[in-house]
Scaffold this motif. Structure first.
Motif, PDB file in Angstrom:
ATOM      1  N   ALA A   1       0.831  -1.208   0.000  1.00 38.85           N
ATOM      2  CA  ALA A   1       0.000   0.000   0.000  1.00 38.85           C
ATOM      3  C   ALA A   1       0.863   1.254   0.000  1.00 38.85           C
ATOM      4  O   ALA A   1       0.543   2.250  -0.676  1.00 38.85           O
ATOM      5  CB  ALA A   1      -0.920  -0.011   1.228  1.00 38.85           C
ATOM      6  N   THR A   2       1.948   1.216   0.745  1.00 38.43           N
ATOM      7  CA  THR A   2       2.855   2.379   0.776  1.00 38.43           C
ATOM      8  C   THR A   2       3.449   2.628  -0.593  1.00 38.43           C
ATOM      9  O   THR A   2       3.544   3.782  -1.047  1.00 38.43           O
ATOM     10  CB  THR A   2       3.948   2.141   1.821  1.00 38.43           C
ATOM     11  OG1 THR A   2       3.338   1.881   3.104  1.00 38.43           O
ATOM     12  CG2 THR A   2       4.859   3.356   1.923  1.00 38.43           C
ATOM     13  N   ARG A   3       3.883   1.559  -1.283  1.00 36.96           N
ATOM     14  CA  ARG A   3       4.464   1.746  -2.619  1.00 36.96           C
ATOM     15  C   ARG A   3       3.421   2.279  -3.600  1.00 36.96           C
ATOM     16  O   ARG A   3       3.718   3.154  -4.430  1.00 36.96           O
ATOM     17  CB  ARG A   3       5.012   0.402  -3.123  1.00 36.96           C
ATOM     18  CG  ARG A   3       6.301  -0.015  -2.443  1.00 36.96           C
ATOM     19  CD  ARG A   3       6.959  -1.162  -3.209  1.00 36.96           C
ATOM     20  NE  ARG A   3       6.111  -2.341  -3.237  1.00 36.96           N
ATOM     21  CZ  ARG A   3       6.119  -3.288  -2.309  1.00 36.96           C
ATOM     22  NH1 ARG A   3       6.925  -3.158  -1.263  1.00 36.96           N
ATOM     23  NH2 ARG A   3       5.321  -4.330  -2.395  1.00 36.96           N
ATOM     24  N   GLN A   4       2.194   1.776  -3.505  1.00 33.19           N
ATOM     25  CA  GLN A   4       1.152   2.293  -4.396  1.00 33.19           C
ATOM     26  C   GLN A   4       0.863   3.768  -4.126  1.00 33.19           C
ATOM     27  O   GLN A   4       0.685   4.565  -5.054  1.00 33.19           O
ATOM     28  CB  GLN A   4      -0.122   1.459  -4.224  1.00 33.19           C
ATOM     29  CG  GLN A   4       0.003   0.023  -4.725  1.00 33.19           C
ATOM     30  CD  GLN A   4      -1.242  -0.792  -4.460  1.00 33.19           C
ATOM     31  OE1 GLN A   4      -2.190  -0.277  -3.852  1.00 33.19           O
ATOM     32  NE2 GLN A   4      -1.256  -2.058  -4.915  1.00 33.19           N
ATOM     33  N   ALA A   5       0.819   4.138  -2.805  1.00 34.12           N
ATOM     34  CA  ALA A   5       0.583   5.537  -2.465  1.00 34.12           C
ATOM     35  C   ALA A   5       1.707   6.425  -2.970  1.00 34.12           C
ATOM     36  O   ALA A   5       1.480   7.528  -3.495  1.00 34.12           O
ATOM     37  CB  ALA A   5       0.418   5.686  -0.942  1.00 34.12           C
ATOM     38  N   LEU A   6       2.944   5.955  -2.811  1.00 31.70           N
ATOM     39  CA  LEU A   6       4.081   6.742  -3.299  1.00 31.70           C
ATOM     40  C   LEU A   6       4.052   6.862  -4.813  1.00 31.70           C
ATOM     41  O   LEU A   6       4.360   7.930  -5.377  1.00 31.70           O
ATOM     42  CB  LEU A   6       5.390   6.095  -2.843  1.00 31.70           C
ATOM     43  CG  LEU A   6       5.690   6.163  -1.334  1.00 31.70           C
ATOM     44  CD1 LEU A   6       6.955   5.400  -1.016  1.00 31.70           C
ATOM     45  CD2 LEU A   6       5.830   7.623  -0.881  1.00 31.70           C
ATOM     46  N   THR A   7       3.652   5.786  -5.513  1.00 31.85           N
ATOM     47  CA  THR A   7       3.573   5.850  -6.974  1.00 31.85           C
ATOM     48  C   THR A   7       2.497   6.830  -7.419  1.00 31.85           C
ATOM     49  O   THR A   7       2.699   7.634  -8.350  1.00 31.85           O
ATOM     50  CB  THR A   7       3.271   4.455  -7.519  1.00 31.85           C
ATOM     51  OG1 THR A   7       4.289   3.547  -7.084  1.00 31.85           O
ATOM     52  CG2 THR A   7       3.237   4.442  -9.030  1.00 31.85           C
ATOM     53  N   ALA A   8       1.339   6.790  -6.749  1.00 30.49           N
ATOM     54  CA  ALA A   8       0.271   7.731  -7.104  1.00 30.49           C
ATOM     55  C   ALA A   8       0.687   9.166  -6.822  1.00 30.49           C
ATOM     56  O   ALA A   8       0.413  10.086  -7.632  1.00 30.49           O
ATOM     57  CB  ALA A   8      -0.998   7.376  -6.307  1.00 30.49           C
TER      58      ALA A   8
END
Length: 359
Positions: A303-310
């Motif tokens: 979830a953290t990686r997805q948030a950072l990507t967004a």
């Protein structure tokens, strides 16, 4: 009982003295050697354990430390300091010494040497003419004069030598031969006879007083005592070897007994506790605690990686919008005519695009 290890060699006949000495010596040797062998085996086991657990890792650590402290700094100093410095000094020496020396040799010393050689050849030619035209005739004349004087002196010397030889023969040689023949030879024979008699008397005196008693002492005392001591020493040696082997068997049996006792008292209970208690507890902790925690951590990370990507995509889009508002739309690149046909006229392996075979 017979404690001797059987051997393949032929058994020599043994006397009663050997049989009487063997059994007590072997019993005493066995009682003395068994504690020593057990202590030795214990020290060997302790030394191997100490070597495997302490000395070898310590040696490797000291070796690595020695390399880090002594070898690697010197290697770095040699590679990155001394080699470049030596290369620079070699180039500087070539420029400052070799090149000027070569120039000096080629353009100064070589012409000077050629001039000196030409001058030397001229001087040698003058000296050769002086030797051939002046010194050689003078030398021939001097040799002719010296040959004449040598012949005169040779004749005079032969006469004088003959006179001296005649006087020496009748004044020295003849009296010396007479003295040797009639005085020294008889006196020498008498002295030789006296010395021979004294030598024979001394020989028999020494033989009777020293040699014969020493031979009797060796033959009747020292040789039997030596044989007894040799038998005793051989039996002690064989007894010690046999006792050492028997003590090794005893030490091995005691060691195996202690190893089995340690295994059943300590190792097997620990293994049983590990298999029946710790392993199920570990599996339960892994399935109930560690695996859910790991799954939760992976979910949080995802979830953290997805948030950072967004967030990164949003920042990139915002930056592109600001650039577009400030500088306008970027200019499109003009299309460049390609040599290859496009669309349906693209060249392929199954069709031909030449002018003659084109459909």
């Amino acid at each position: 009982m017979d404690l001797e290890k059987p051997s393949a060699r032929r058994q020599e006949p043994e006397g009663c003295l050997v049989v009487a000495i063997r059994l007590p010596v072997r019993i005493v040797a066995l009682l003395v050697v068994v504690p020593v062998r057990m202590a030795w085996d214990a020290l060997v086991v302790a030394g191997r354990f100490l070597n495997d657990t302490v000395l070898r890792p310590l040696g490797r650590a000291l070796l690595w430390l020695g390399r880090a402290v002594f070898v690697w700094p010197f290697v770095g100093l040699w590679r990155y300091v001394l080699v470049p410095l030596g290369t620079g000094l070699a180039w500087l020496g070539n420029v400052l010494l070799v090149v000027p020396a070569v120039w000096l040799y080629r353009y100064v010393l070589t012409p000077s040497g050629h001039a000196c050689a030409w001058l030397g050849r001229g001087v040698l030619a003058g000296l050769a003419w002086l030797y051939a035209r002046v010194l050689t005739p003078i030398g021939h004349a001097l040799m002719w004069v010296l040959k004449g004087l040598g012949a005169v002196f040779a004749a005079i010397g032969l006469g004088v030598f003959g006179a001296l030889a005649w006087l020496g023969r009748y004044l020295v040689v003849v009296p010396a031969v007479w003295v040797y023949q009639w005085v020294l030879a008889p006196v020498g024979r008498a002295v030789s006879a006296v010395v021979t008699g004294i030598g024979v008397a001394l020989y028999w005196t020494v033989r009777v007083l020293f040699v014969l008693p020493a031979v009797g002492l060796y033959r009747w005392v020292l040789a039997p005592v030596g044989r007894v001591l040799a038998v005793l020493g051989r039996e002690i040696r064989d007894a010690l070897g046999h006792a050492w082997r028997v003590a090794g068997r005893i030490s091995l049996a005691v060691g195996r007994f202690l190893a089995g006792l340690f295994r059943w008292i300590f190792v097997e209970p620990v293994r049983w506790v590990y298999r029946t208690v710790l392993t199920p507890v570990g599996h339960a902790v892994r399935d109930a605690v560690l695996r859910p925690v790991a799954d939760a951590a992976r979910s949080v990370g995802r979830a953290t990686r997805q948030a950072l990507t967004a967030a990164r995509d949003s920042v990139r889009q915002a930056r592109a919008d600001v650039r577009r508002m400030l500088f306008g739309e970027p200019r499109q690149r003009e299309a460049v005519a390609r040599r290859e046909p496009t669309g349906r006229e693209t060249r392929t392996l199954g069709s031909s695009t030449t002018a003659l075979t084109k459909d």
